[in-house]
Design an enzyme around this catalytic site. Structure first.
Site, PDB file in Angstrom:
ATOM      1  N   ASP A   9      39.815  36.401  41.461  1.00 57.02           N
ATOM      2  CA  ASP A   9      40.181  37.805  41.392  1.00 57.02           C
ATOM      3  C   ASP A   9      41.385  37.382  41.766  1.00 57.02           C
ATOM      4  OD1 ASP A   9      39.069  39.749  40.661  1.00 57.02           O
ATOM      5  OD2 ASP A   9      39.068  40.648  42.818  1.00 57.02           O
ATOM      6  N   LYS A  62      39.948  36.501  36.720  1.00 54.56           N
ATOM      7  CA  LYS A  62      40.915  38.135  36.553  1.00 54.56           C
ATOM      8  C   LYS A  62      41.685  37.522  34.981  1.00 54.56           C
ATOM      9  CE  LYS A  62      41.826  40.602  39.242  1.00 54.56           C
ATOM     10  NZ  LYS A  62      41.883  41.864  40.578  1.00 54.56           N
ATOM     11  N   TRP A 113      34.391  39.314  47.278  1.00 53.24           N
ATOM     12  CA  TRP A 113      33.561  38.452  47.040  1.00 53.24           C
ATOM     13  C   TRP A 113      32.510  37.043  47.276  1.00 53.24           C
ATOM     14  CZ3 TRP A 113      35.857  36.772  41.064  1.00 53.24           C
ATOM     15  CH2 TRP A 113      35.362  37.881  40.316  1.00 53.24           C
ATOM     16  N   GLY A 118      37.605  38.682  51.710  1.00 56.87           N
ATOM     17  CA  GLY A 118      36.411  38.520  51.324  1.00 56.87           C
ATOM     18  C   GLY A 118      35.259  38.827  50.724  1.00 56.87           C
ATOM     19  N   ASP A 153      42.857  30.943  49.451  1.00 56.59           N
ATOM     20  CA  ASP A 153      43.693  31.960  50.350  1.00 56.59           C
ATOM     21  C   ASP A 153      44.952  31.949  50.685  1.00 56.59           C
ATOM     22  OD1 ASP A 153      44.982  34.663  49.006  1.00 56.59           O
ATOM     23  OD2 ASP A 153      43.031  35.722  48.780  1.00 56.59           O
ATOM     24  N   ASP A 183      48.195  27.296  48.586  1.00 55.55           N
ATOM     25  CA  ASP A 183      48.030  27.536  47.365  1.00 55.55           C
ATOM     26  C   ASP A 183      47.312  27.032  46.543  1.00 55.55           C
ATOM     27  OD1 ASP A 183      49.311  28.190  45.011  1.00 55.55           O
ATOM     28  OD2 ASP A 183      51.441  28.292  45.713  1.00 55.55           O
TER      29      ASP A 183
END
Length: 256
Positions: free
Chosen positions: A111, A151, A50, A48, A68, A86
């Site tokens: 991320d 990322k 971000w 958490g 998530d 997902d």
């Protein structure tokens, strides 16, 4: 202890759930990602950090939705909501649509990282797959002009991934935040200015000028998308070459 190791201690002292919060702060400083009132989708949001930064940046009028597979403990911020799931599953995407209430996101950030195997090429490939999943999510949920961050680990597939993302944005750049660990191969792809334009720079096409803009340019539409044509008058049908494409409109010139 190196300067970058200090981020862990800073996170503890300043109440962030992860040192990665400083990566997002630095990405925002570099690329100006957030504005007051923005709607943000955070992929791979656990634990958490971000979400905390995004909530601070968009303010009380904004909205931040985290997704998530891992549980995300509730945050003390009314503009933050979370979805367990997902993003490769349609059920999760449906839940995100409902959470956004039919609105589009201003920013999609990711991320996400794979479970590490220690085999560099495999870890790189998995990170590219996750970044592509995030990119597909961005193209579905972003509004025109929106921004995207993902990322990815550096490796042989990074150039192709960057090129694919660039097709849908004004530009893409690689950013290596100072808060990333020295030993990490991660880099962030920051894409600005999402566009779904049906035309691209260099395209040649025949258009009908149906209106005149405030600057005197002719206005044509291509699949509902506005194209400004220099030196063209209402009622003309002209062949043009597209010279520049923005998220919501494009510029073109006559082809003589």
């Amino acid at each position: 202890m190196t300067g970058k190791d200090d981020y862990y201690n800073r996170a503890k002292q300043e109440g962030y759930r992860a040192r990665s919060a400083y990566k997002l702060q630095q990405l925002d400083e570099t690329a100006n990602l957030f504005d007051d009132g923005d709607t943000v989708v955070d992929l791979g949001a656990a634990p958490g950090g971000w979400l905390q930064v995004a909530a601070e940046e968009v303010g009380p009028q904004g909205k931040v939705v985290g997704v998530d597979l891992q549980r995300i403990d509730d945050l003390d911020a009314h503009q933050v909501s979370t979805i367990p799931g997902d993003m490769t599953e349609e059920e999760t995407r449906d839940r995100l649509r409902r959470e956004l209430g039919g609105s589009e996101a201003d920013v999609v950030i990711s991320d996400m990282a794979p479970n590490m195997t220690g085999e560099y090429e495999l870890d790189h490939a998995r990170s590219v797959h996750l970044a592509r999943t995030a990119y597909e999510t961005a193209t579905e949920f972003l509004k025109p002009g929106g921004d995207f961050v993902a990322k990815v680990f550096q490796g042989k597939d990074l150039d192709d991934l960057e090129a694919d993302i660039e097709e849908s944005f004004q530009y893409v750049r690689r950013v290596d935040p100072d808060a990333s660990r020295d030993s990490s191969s991660e880099v962030y792809l920051v894409a600005k200015g999402f566009t779904t334009a049906p035309v691209a720079t260099g395209d040649q096409l025949t258009v009908e000028i149906t209106d005149t803009g405030a600057e005197g340019d002719g206005i044509a539409t291509v699949e509902g998308f506005t194209v400004f044509v220099a030196g063209a008058d209402e009622g003309e049908t002209v062949e043009v070459a597209v010279t520049d494409v923005k998220p919501n409109f494009a510029f073109a010139e006559r082809v003589e």
